[in-house]
Design a protein around this motif. Structure first.
Motif, PDB file in Angstrom:
ATOM      1  N   LEU A  32       0.827  -1.210   0.000  1.00  0.00           N
ATOM      2  CA  LEU A  32       0.000   0.000   0.000  1.00  0.00           C
ATOM      3  C   LEU A  32       0.860   1.259   0.000  1.00  0.00           C
ATOM      4  CD1 LEU A  32      -2.818  -0.944   2.545  1.00  0.00           C
ATOM      5  CD2 LEU A  32      -3.039  -0.691   0.066  1.00  0.00           C
ATOM      6  N   ALA A  33       1.949   1.234   0.750  1.00  0.00           N
ATOM      7  CA  ALA A  33       2.790   2.420   0.870  1.00  0.00           C
ATOM      8  C   ALA A  33       3.550   2.735  -0.405  1.00  0.00           C
ATOM      9  CB  ALA A  33       3.774   2.239   2.026  1.00  0.00           C
ATOM     10  N   SER A  34       3.643   1.768  -1.339  1.00  0.00           N
ATOM     11  CA  SER A  34       4.453   1.977  -2.539  1.00  0.00           C
ATOM     12  C   SER A  34       3.639   1.912  -3.840  1.00  0.00           C
ATOM     13  CB  SER A  34       5.574   0.931  -2.587  1.00  0.00           C
ATOM     14  OG  SER A  34       5.040  -0.385  -2.597  1.00  0.00           O
ATOM     15  N   SER A  35       2.318   1.864  -3.736  1.00  0.00           N
ATOM     16  CA  SER A  35       1.473   1.715  -4.922  1.00  0.00           C
ATOM     17  C   SER A  35       0.716   2.997  -5.235  1.00  0.00           C
ATOM     18  CB  SER A  35       0.463   0.579  -4.704  1.00  0.00           C
ATOM     19  OG  SER A  35       1.108  -0.644  -4.459  1.00  0.00           O
ATOM     20  N   ASP A  36       0.232   3.087  -6.483  1.00  0.00           N
ATOM     21  CA  ASP A  36      -0.670   4.178  -6.840  1.00  0.00           C
ATOM     22  C   ASP A  36      -1.980   4.015  -6.086  1.00  0.00           C
ATOM     23  OD1 ASP A  36       1.081   5.380  -8.588  1.00  0.00           O
ATOM     24  OD2 ASP A  36       0.245   4.421 -10.381  1.00  0.00           O
ATOM     25  N   LEU A  37      -2.538   5.144  -5.686  1.00  0.00           N
ATOM     26  CA  LEU A  37      -3.825   5.155  -4.989  1.00  0.00           C
ATOM     27  C   LEU A  37      -4.768   6.081  -5.739  1.00  0.00           C
ATOM     28  CD1 LEU A  37      -2.477   5.480  -1.323  1.00  0.00           C
ATOM     29  CD2 LEU A  37      -3.268   3.388  -2.447  1.00  0.00           C
ATOM     30  N   TYR A  38      -6.048   5.733  -5.711  1.00  0.00           N
ATOM     31  CA  TYR A  38      -7.053   6.462  -6.475  1.00  0.00           C
ATOM     32  C   TYR A  38      -8.022   7.129  -5.497  1.00  0.00           C
ATOM     33  CZ  TYR A  38      -4.995   3.706 -10.160  1.00  0.00           C
ATOM     34  OH  TYR A  38      -4.099   3.139 -11.029  1.00  0.00           O
ATOM     35  N   LEU A  39      -8.026   8.453  -5.556  1.00  0.00           N
ATOM     36  CA  LEU A  39      -8.804   9.265  -4.616  1.00  0.00           C
ATOM     37  C   LEU A  39     -10.056   9.780  -5.330  1.00  0.00           C
ATOM     38  CD1 LEU A  39      -8.696  10.677  -1.770  1.00  0.00           C
ATOM     39  CD2 LEU A  39      -7.556  12.581  -2.920  1.00  0.00           C
ATOM     40  N   PRO A  40     -11.254   9.388  -4.895  1.00  0.00           N
ATOM     41  CA  PRO A  40     -12.464   9.806  -5.607  1.00  0.00           C
ATOM     42  C   PRO A  40     -12.738  11.302  -5.461  1.00  0.00           C
ATOM     43  CG  PRO A  40     -13.031   8.627  -3.594  1.00  0.00           C
ATOM     44  CD  PRO A  40     -11.546   8.505  -3.748  1.00  0.00           C
ATOM     45  N   GLN A  41     -13.357  11.890  -6.522  1.00  0.00           N
ATOM     46  CA  GLN A  41     -13.780  13.281  -6.501  1.00  0.00           C
ATOM     47  C   GLN A  41     -15.296  13.329  -6.583  1.00  0.00           C
ATOM     48  OE1 GLN A  41     -11.530  14.935  -9.842  1.00  0.00           O
ATOM     49  NE2 GLN A  41     -10.167  15.960  -8.406  1.00  0.00           N
ATOM     50  N   LEU A  42     -15.887  14.280  -5.886  1.00  0.00           N
ATOM     51  CA  LEU A  42     -17.332  14.397  -5.846  1.00  0.00           C
ATOM     52  C   LEU A  42     -17.903  14.790  -7.197  1.00  0.00           C
ATOM     53  CD1 LEU A  42     -17.834  16.236  -2.447  1.00  0.00           C
ATOM     54  CD2 LEU A  42     -18.713  13.977  -3.013  1.00  0.00           C
ATOM     55  N   SER A  43     -19.092  14.259  -7.507  1.00  0.00           N
ATOM     56  CA  SER A  43     -19.791  14.657  -8.713  1.00  0.00           C
ATOM     57  C   SER A  43     -20.134  16.132  -8.653  1.00  0.00           C
ATOM     58  CB  SER A  43     -21.092  13.853  -8.859  1.00  0.00           C
ATOM     59  OG  SER A  43     -20.818  12.490  -9.033  1.00  0.00           O
ATOM     60  N   GLY A  44     -19.941  16.821  -9.772  1.00  0.00           N
ATOM     61  CA  GLY A  44     -20.312  18.231  -9.844  1.00  0.00           C
ATOM     62  C   GLY A  44     -19.402  19.141  -9.075  1.00  0.00           C
ATOM     63  N   ALA A  45     -18.267  18.645  -8.584  1.00  0.00           N
ATOM     64  CA  ALA A  45     -17.372  19.493  -7.794  1.00  0.00           C
ATOM     65  C   ALA A  45     -16.796  20.588  -8.684  1.00  0.00           C
ATOM     66  CB  ALA A  45     -16.235  18.663  -7.204  1.00  0.00           C
ATOM     67  N   SER A  46     -16.758  21.794  -8.173  1.00  0.00           N
ATOM     68  CA  SER A  46     -16.164  22.913  -8.898  1.00  0.00           C
ATOM     69  C   SER A  46     -15.305  23.707  -7.938  1.00  0.00           C
ATOM     70  CB  SER A  46     -17.262  23.806  -9.494  1.00  0.00           C
ATOM     71  OG  SER A  46     -18.077  24.335  -8.477  1.00  0.00           O
ATOM     72  N   GLY A  47     -14.323  24.418  -8.479  1.00  0.00           N
ATOM     73  CA  GLY A  47     -13.426  25.168  -7.617  1.00  0.00           C
ATOM     74  C   GLY A  47     -12.461  24.213  -6.933  1.00  0.00           C
ATOM     75  N   PRO A  48     -12.055  24.538  -5.686  1.00  0.00           N
ATOM     76  CA  PRO A  48     -11.106  23.691  -4.958  1.00  0.00           C
ATOM     77  C   PRO A  48     -11.657  22.278  -4.787  1.00  0.00           C
ATOM     78  CG  PRO A  48     -11.383  25.814  -3.867  1.00  0.00           C
ATOM     79  CD  PRO A  48     -12.433  25.741  -4.918  1.00  0.00           C
ATOM     80  N   GLN A  49     -10.744  21.297  -4.763  1.00  0.00           N
ATOM     81  CA  GLN A  49     -11.158  19.903  -4.624  1.00  0.00           C
ATOM     82  C   GLN A  49     -11.914  19.684  -3.322  1.00  0.00           C
ATOM     83  OE1 GLN A  49      -7.928  17.160  -4.753  1.00  0.00           O
ATOM     84  NE2 GLN A  49      -9.207  15.359  -4.495  1.00  0.00           N
ATOM     85  N   ARG A  50     -13.005  18.951  -3.408  1.00  0.00           N
ATOM     86  CA  ARG A  50     -13.789  18.576  -2.234  1.00  0.00           C
ATOM     87  C   ARG A  50     -13.626  17.082  -2.021  1.00  0.00           C
ATOM     88  NH1 ARG A  50     -19.395  20.162  -4.141  1.00  0.00           N
ATOM     89  NH2 ARG A  50     -20.031  19.086  -2.249  1.00  0.00           N
ATOM     90  N   PHE A  51     -13.312  16.703  -0.785  1.00  0.00           N
ATOM     91  CA  PHE A  51     -13.035  15.312  -0.498  1.00  0.00           C
ATOM     92  C   PHE A  51     -14.311  14.544  -0.230  1.00  0.00           C
ATOM     93  CE2 PHE A  51      -9.089  17.450   0.799  1.00  0.00           C
ATOM     94  CZ  PHE A  51      -8.170  16.721   0.064  1.00  0.00           C
ATOM     95  N   VAL A  52     -14.351  13.307  -0.710  1.00  0.00           N
ATOM     96  CA  VAL A  52     -15.376  12.350  -0.305  1.00  0.00           C
ATOM     97  C   VAL A  52     -14.931  11.751   1.023  1.00  0.00           C
ATOM     98  CG1 VAL A  52     -16.533  10.193  -0.887  1.00  0.00           C
ATOM     99  CG2 VAL A  52     -15.963  11.822  -2.690  1.00  0.00           C
TER     100      VAL A  52
END
Length: 289
Positions: A32-52
């Protein structure tokens, strides 16, 4: 999540599943510490990133995944994209120190822990419990609490809460709540290295604490308990409310209440201050009956 049977997506998840099956937790977290990770983004998010985020067991979790397929299965209905990151970047940009990671939530290769704990686990310095182990522990804690509450309800005590016999009665009944209620309300005798006034306890560097060779401070709930422990002659003592003494307790020292008696009670140094946070069954900080 759909009703489909979960399968690993790619070599990383196959390795994680193999490590999970083999209970090789260090390898699991190293991957886990050495692999790519996929961080979801909220639908319709605009402007600064909003975390799920996910909310469970009183914690806020930031979910990440080791495959796009896993992310889509869990959040495909709610997100319109994702960010590819890795653990080093996540740790460097971590949004809130109180949040925890939820890695592949809802799958056989899920993990729930703090970012610092993941580092320790990857180095083999920390054995992270599985979700199943956490659930088993929580269930055992609930059963134990229910048993202790019943013992408290069934216990019988002297009319006066200050009666020293009340502590013995609590021990005989196995009533932990009743014992701590009365102990934290009690005045105790604390042996000292020289005669002292109770007010001196406010001066941390001057109060003559008398710890034993194992860095444990003894306290006594009665003159009789003190005499049993020191039959050849009692040292100087001060009488003070235990709750007050705990607030000024010397760092790095444990506590032994009435050692060598049937009502003895001992805690190591790192747990002493937890006594001050004890809540009785009535919800008060110092118990009460």
């Amino acid at each position: 999540m759909t009703g489909a049977v979960w399968e690993p997506a790619g070599a990383v998840e196959e390795t994680l599943l193999g490590a999970a099956v083999a209970d090789d937790r260090q390898l699991f977290f190293q991957v886990l510490a050495s692999s790519d990770l996929y961080l979801p983004q909220l639908s319709g998010a605009s402007g600064p990133q909003r975390f799920v985020t996910l909310h469970a067991i009183g914690q806020v979790f930031l979910p990440v995944f080791t495959s796009v397929r896993g992310l889509a299965a869990r959040f495909g209905h709610a997100v319109d994209g994702y960010t590819v990151t890795n653990f080093a970047e996540l740790r460097r940009k971590w949004p809130d120190p109180d949040w925890r990671l939820a890695i592949n939530p809802g799958t056989p290769i899920g993990a729930y822990l703090s970012v610092d704990a993941l580092v320790q686990a990857a180095l083999g310095e920390l054995q992270v419990p599985t979700l199943g182990e956490l659930a088993e522990t929580a269930e055992r804690d609930e059963l134990l609490d229910a048993e202790l509450r019943q013992r408290h309800a069934d216990a019988s005590y002297p009319d006066s809460p200050d009666d020293p016999a009340a502590l013995r009665a609590a021990v005989e009944a196995g009533d932990v709540y009743g014992y701590l209620d009365r102990l934290l309300d009690a005045n105790v005798l604390i042996p000292t290295a020289r005669p002292a006034d109770p007010a001196e306890i406010l001066a941390d560097d001057e109060f003559p604490w008398l710890p034993g060779p194992d860095a444990t401070v003894e306290v006594f709930t009665s003159v009789e308990a003190l005499a049993r422990r020191h039959p050849a002659g009692t040292p100087p003592v001060v009488e003070v409310a235990l709750a007050f003494a705990l607030a000024m307790w010397p760092e790095g020292h444990g506590i032994a209440v009435d050692p060598d008696s049937e009502a003895s009670f001992r805690l190591p140094a790192d747990q002493v201050l937890a006594l001050l946070a004890f809540e009785g069954l009535d919800g008060s900080a110092d118990g009460g009956s």
